[in-house]
Every structure is written in structure tokens, then in C-alpha cells.
Write an enzyme that holds these catalytic residues in place. Sequence first.
Site, PDB file in Angstrom:
ATOM      1  N   HIS A 189       0.846  -1.236   0.149  1.00  0.00           N
ATOM      2  CA  HIS A 189       0.063   0.049  -0.001  1.00  0.00           C
ATOM      3  C   HIS A 189       0.874   1.199   0.108  1.00  0.00           C
ATOM      4  CE1 HIS A 189      -3.203  -2.538   2.284  1.00  0.00           C
ATOM      5  NE2 HIS A 189      -3.123  -2.932   1.161  1.00  0.00           N
ATOM      6  N   LEU A 190       0.905   2.060  -1.015  1.00  0.00           N
ATOM      7  CA  LEU A 190       1.763   3.231  -1.078  1.00  0.00           C
ATOM      8  C   LEU A 190       0.777   4.317  -1.349  1.00  0.00           C
ATOM      9  CD1 LEU A 190       4.005   1.030  -3.392  1.00  0.00           C
ATOM     10  CD2 LEU A 190       4.870   1.887  -1.223  1.00  0.00           C
TER      11      LEU A 190
END
Lengths: 510, 143
Positions: A442-443
Amino acid sequence: MKAPDGLTTQEDVPGELSLECGAVIIGSGAGGATVAAELAGAGVDVIVLEEGGYHPTESFTASTGRALRTLYRDGGGGMAIGRPSVLYTEGRCVGGSTVVNGGMSWRTPARVLQRWAEQEGLRAIREPDLDPYFDEIEARLSVGPQDPETVGRDSRLFKGGAEARGWAVVPNRRNQRHCAGTSNCSNGCPTGAKQSMLVTSVPRALALGARLFADCRVDRITRSGAAVTGVTGHVVRPGGRRGPRLTVRARAVVVACGAIQTPSLLVRSGLRSASGQLGRNLSVHPNAVVTAVFDEDVRGWQGVHQAFQVREFMAEGLLLTATNLTPPMLAGILPAYGRELGELMAGYNRIVTAGPLVSDTGTGRVRHLPGLGPQVFYQLTDHDAARMTRGAGLTAEALFAAGARRVLLPFEGAPVVRDPGELRRLLARPVAKRSLQPFSIHLMGTARMSENPRRGVTGSFGEFHGVPGLVVADASVFPGPVGINPMETVIALAMRNARRLIEGRARYGI
Amino acid sequence: MASGVPVRRAARRFAEIVCPPEVRAGQRADRVLDELGLMLGALPPAARTAMAAALILLDQGARLYPGARGRRFTRVDDRVAGAYVRALLARHDPAAELIRRLKSVITMCYYELPEVQREIGYDPAPYIAAVSRRRLETYGTQP
């Protein structure tokens, strides 16, 4: 395999490509495909450019290596430099990361939306504003709990362990239509049950008249004065070779390449933000994997993984879940090698892997280095490291409560733990931050929204401050970590940004 | 594996140390290297170069390891090679990080081999076919 009408791959492009459209969208993942379907549905002439290839459902297999090479950027081997470094992966294919994610679909927590609205002065972003979008998305992507018969034994064991500890556990919500439980999410869903963009918004956009070009990498966004005029790039040939030049003239440009590639593209296009935040404010939701060995046969690869989430520690920014890893992935992260690795892996069918997701307080940075592309720097804070350690400990507690005989913690050099007492004694001593082994899928946050151009790169609706017609529609716009699986938030914000663009179409001439 | 002979030789020796001993059976080591070649091909050029450099460093760096008595990694026996790799993996510096990543990639390549997967009881294709068929029979093609 024949590509659907409207989709062009590198095989179909012998020479230079020069195109014109109303709006060009860079990226075909959760953000890009959503915007494409919205704009095409409103009659906008849309072109989508996707750097990755087109891989239809029929092509998906259980081979991890093949998936890493074809569906992920850089073979899934991204690394944010820090002590410890954080490994990360990004999808790169038609459909983007939605093709390889677990399909977890959760609404943005109301408290997160409220914080974003208050801190950044964002308009129309509180729960009542977004609920209609979530309703629509969930209906369209068939979001709901898993059919019970498809839940894997690993998930059931972890749930049982957490419940034995008295913790709150919820069934996971996924974008799926009667998921068969192949446990092949990260290699591409072989049945098409996962409602990724590949089987939903991409075909919808194509049916509504959008044109999609796979294997096309955008090098720069072009401008005339302040306004955008399109993009230039090139076709990507097999093996990553540079193919013919590509030019698209457009009156609006939507950037949806994810939180690493988006700021890199914007910077190499010469764009600057008065906020100084372009590429900064990176959140990664660091994860860690706890490996537990049971006496009984588990076969975590039979049945869907991550069927439940432990929500007991949400207030601390911790989410726990069981995630099955294929043998190559597990072997790659186990802190063992040689004979010891062989002995551990011989018990593969008795292994459960689970771990915490941390809503991080620290931030990192994406820097574009000429010749090297985006380089990611991320320093885990002491606070986040402590929570990651606690999350790993809680995960191990649940696994012991479920009957695990041995547990391996995600700390380099940690001994094998054989009972809860040993676990407590081990965690009573400080765990060195550098010994942690975090990874991220998750960026977020590198082109954050703020109504104040001195604080944010983009405005309330993803428009780049000071550049008319340039919109960001991916997790880059998050002002901070969402604390939960981000896909549905990305889709909702992309849908909202697209509709705003449609409202102002006369202004942009699209 | 596309890189030169010294790199391939170092990769093979490293695979013999970090993979389970069965890697030496039949043509497995060669097939691990073939997989590694495919994986490296998916990396950007800079990362590919870094991985190749790490293998050369691993090979030549052994000369400085006391137990190796000036010999390269590819020339020392299993006991010394194992101790050298153990010492490298216990360090906390960028070189060790690179070696750890290499260990990760090579062991991934080993467990990608179908016969190795079968040996540990992982054979997903028939299972996937069965549950996919069940889904089709229960819900049809357009559920």
C-alpha cells in the site's frame, strides 16, 4: 490471445504513434480505469496508456515467477531505502495492482475522512459525501463477504486463535463474484471472479468507446504555458526494449500511475509544487509476516486467504490478518537457508502465515534520479517500529492460541519461539528496529490533496495546483495513510475526480 | 542466465549454499539459474547490474574472509562457504542487504521448480481446476 476491441498492444504498433483525444489517462489500475469508464460514459474521447502488458484471465497460472515477471513492476522487487529497508511491490499490467491484490474492499474510515477534511480543508470528502460513491462501487464490483465454503483453513485457524483471545474479528469484504477460493489472487485470478479493473472498468471503458494502448510508457507530460497539451512516450517492446515514439495530444491529462510512478512522472515533466510536497509524504502501511508451524495439515493454499481481519487493535493503527504465501514467496522471506530452509519448507502444508498492517506515522520520499528513475527512501519511525513489533507479537499470540507449535518472528536473528511464555520473554527485551523485515503493498500520499497550495500538490478533486487540465487519480492524493486496504478509497476518489472533470468539461474543451 | 561466466559460476555456488542440499540433484541448479535469469530480466538495468555486481563481490569478497585463506567463494569447500555466507547475512550494511536480497531471489527460484513444489505437497493446478469447475457448475459463467 486476441485483445478486445479498442485495446492495442505493442504487437499492433509497427512504427511511431501519433494520437489525439480529449483526455489521456496514464495508468489502467484502480484510479485510471475508473476515470476512463467515467469519462468515456460521458462521451469524452478517451485514450488510456498502460506501461504493462495485456494479460487476460485465461493466461493466469499458479506460477509465482511468471506472475512476478509479467504482472508486477520490476519483478515485484521494489525497495524503499532505509534502516530497515522496506520491500514493496507495484502492479504493472492492464488493470494495474487490482489484478494482483487480494481484493480487499473497505470504505475509507469516517475518522480518516474527517481528519483529511479538517487538516487540508478538503471539500466534499466527508463520509456523507463519499457514501454514494461507495454504494455505487460496491454494487458495480460486487463487494461482499466470501462464500463460506471457500474460506481457507489458515484463515479459520487464525480467526479461531484471535477469538480465543477475545479479540474482535470481522469477515473481509472483497470485490468478487462467488470467488472460488483458488488462493491465486497475487498471481491473477484464474476464474475472473475477482472483480479487478481487468474484468470490470477496463472492458466497460472500452465498450463506451475508450481506446487503451498497453505496453506504452509515458516519458513526459507536455504543456503550453500553464496548460497541459498531452504526453510523449514510447512503445515498450518485449524484454523492456524501447520501441517507437508515442505522442498523444490531449486537452486533459489524468495521471494514475500509483504513488511511486506518479510523482516521478510529474517531476521528470518539469512540474513543481509550491508546497514542496511532490514526492514527499509517502506512507507505506508497513506489513510483516509471522510464520507459524502447526501439527495438523493446513494447506493454506486451498481456499481463499485473508478471509478475516482482526480489528481489535484498530485504535492503535494495527490490523491483523492471515495471508497465504506461495512456496517461492515464503522461501524468499524466511530467515533461513540451506538445510534449515529445506526442513522448514518440507512442512509447507502445516504452515500458516499472518501478520500486522501498521498505519504508519512516519513518511518517506520518492525522488526522481535521471537515468535511474524513481528512488524511494523511507525511514521507519521508532514509534511505528514499536507497533510493528507489537503487531507481530499479537499475531504470534493468536497463532499459539490456534494451536501453533513453533513461530518465527519477522526479526532478523530472532530464535524460533515455542510457546507464549517464550514469546513474552522475547518481546520483553527491545527489538532492534534494523532487524525488522517490513514490506509494503500500500503506497500512498506523494501528491497529497490540500486546498492550500502551500501544503498540498493537488486540490480537493485531484487537480494539480496551478496546472489546468492536469488531474491525479490514484493513492498519491491521499493526505495520509488510510489505515485500511486502500483500493476502494482510490476508486471513490477517482470517480469523484472524473465527475468533477466532466462538470468542467467546457472549461477544458473535452 | 544472461550474465557472464563468473557471475553464473558465483550464482550457482551461492545457490548450492542457500538452497536446500537437494539443489545439487539432477539439473536443478541449472534450472534455478535459468529461473534466476528470467527474474533478473524483469529487473530494471540498474538493479540487474547491482545483482551481478553483488555476485562478483560475493565471490571475490571471500578472499578477505579469514577461513577462505585468500580463495574465492567459488573455490572454497561447503563448510567455509557456509560460514562465509552466514557471516555476511549477519551483518547490517548495504552489501549484506544486497546479499540477503540475492538469497531471497535464489531461494524463490528454487521453490518455483515444479518438482520441488510437488515434493513439499504443493500442487495447485488440479486444485484450481477443481474449484473453478465447482464454481462454474454452481453459478454458471455469468453469476
